[in-house]
Design an enzyme around this catalytic site. Sequence first.
Site, short mmCIF file in Angstrom:
data_model
loop_
_atom_site.label_atom_id
_atom_site.label_comp_id
_atom_site.label_asym_id
_atom_site.label_seq_id
_atom_site.Cartn_x
_atom_site.Cartn_y
_atom_site.Cartn_z
N LEU A 151 37.18 65.44 29.66
CA LEU A 151 37.65 64.70 30.71
C LEU A 151 37.14 63.33 30.41
O LEU A 151 35.95 62.98 29.78
CB LEU A 151 37.48 65.21 32.15
N CYS A 261 28.36 58.88 27.68
CA CYS A 261 28.95 59.77 26.63
C CYS A 261 28.73 59.37 25.21
O CYS A 261 27.96 59.66 24.26
CB CYS A 261 30.24 60.56 26.86
#
Length: 449
Positions: A151, A261
């Site tokens: 996501l 991330c």
Amino acid sequence: MQVAVVGTGYVGLVTGTCLADSGNTVICLDIDAKKVSALNQSEIPIYEPGLEEMVQRNTAAGRLRFTTNATEAIQQAEIIFIAVGTPASNDGSADLSALWKVVDSIAACLPEHAIVVTKSTVPVGTCAGIERRLKERTGRDCRVASNPEFLKEGAAIDDFQKPDRVVVGVRTEADGEVLRSLYRPFLRTENPFLVMSPESSEMTKYVANAMLSTKISFINEVANLCERIEADVDDVRRGIGHDSRIGFAFLFPGAGYGGSCFPKDVQALASLAKENQSSSLILSAVHETNQKQKAILGMKVEKHFAGDIKGRRVAIWGLAFKPRTDDIRDAPAIELIDFLLSKGAHVAVFDPEAMENVRSKYGDRLSYASSGMDALKDADCLVVVTEWGDFRRPDFDAMAQHMKARVIIDGRNLYEPKELKRRGFTYHCIGKQPVFGASEDGRCTKTGM
Ligand code: NAD
């Protein structure tokens, strides 16, 4: 199904809520008591479009609740997702300390047939490590699987509910079937459910993020060269993007990638390569290029003012690492703020959602504006860092009225240089030649406008 989600951050909260919304009974477990108590009153600790309403609806329906009690969350669960943070350690490898604490805390109350699933991004071999550790703690073979999450913050619910693909890494067909059944409501458009080994699944997540980061660093390096040779990176981008082998996605030059991330995952994959005596030349270059790119806006400010930044008032639009989130982890804006403060500038900031996170980091060292226009009051220049929709078509005349000098340094190439020049602005962006407005250095007086 009875599901437990351990770690209720950006990924865990979205996962738990979307699984509750598709009819499962979900308990989310977190060690942060304040967060859990707020969530039990349907107060959402993060900004994610659409999430608040969904949490409220599913909590009210009795399908979703939050706890700090591991036994309460785990003892009835058929599937236990681990979604705690896996940040970078000092040496770049993934810090799995939170994950191991979770494994130890769930071992004590793990139901015999439950499947433990890693949703956190973890190095290859972590599932195998969890299997070993659970066996040591419980005295039996436990079911462990990998299910990386793809996501994007800002579009997380849509991404979870309509995934391009679901990847699972399992040891047995039966575990794959349990997870397929859990995901069936989200795969009605026939997008693939890909079953592989836990090792391949763990690797897939890192490779996906490393590939996207590579594209960003590549176009940023190209952009910097374009500036030096008087080419326009947007023309070049269009010139290559129509080639179907290349495409346009993730080839937008900017101020470098940030977030929780890409930076850590590129480093963790490089570290994995090193541990296994494999080459990581590309990954190291991607990371290094990005580190340099994150400094580029500060360098442009410094160059514009010929090194004379002390006492200048600099406005910043956009603090989150990307639009539609309040997440400032590793955001380019943080690097810029640190640089400007170290040079003695006055920094006025505005972001539609990330103000509180920035305030808790910087306290009274910054001016916190109530709107984009408010941040521009008496500014010597504006730096655009995050491409929120609000900043795409601003009222340039009103901006000129607020600013001391009409100078924009745009880290996202949002504006048309010719238009800004016509309006008397000096405009620096990424991978193109600057244009100079009202006077050579962009300074102007309000009476002169
Ligand atoms: P986060 O920091 O927002 O959330 C982590 C949560 O875990 C926090 O609420 C923390 O209190 C909780 N926690 C820590 N230790 C715990 C413990 N022992 N027991 C229970 N709870 C504990 O992290 P995130 O951004 O949601 O990321 C989680 C994982 O998902 C990371 O591995 C990340 O790489 C991966 N991921 C993140 C994204 C993203 O966009 N944020 C996307 C895909 C994958």
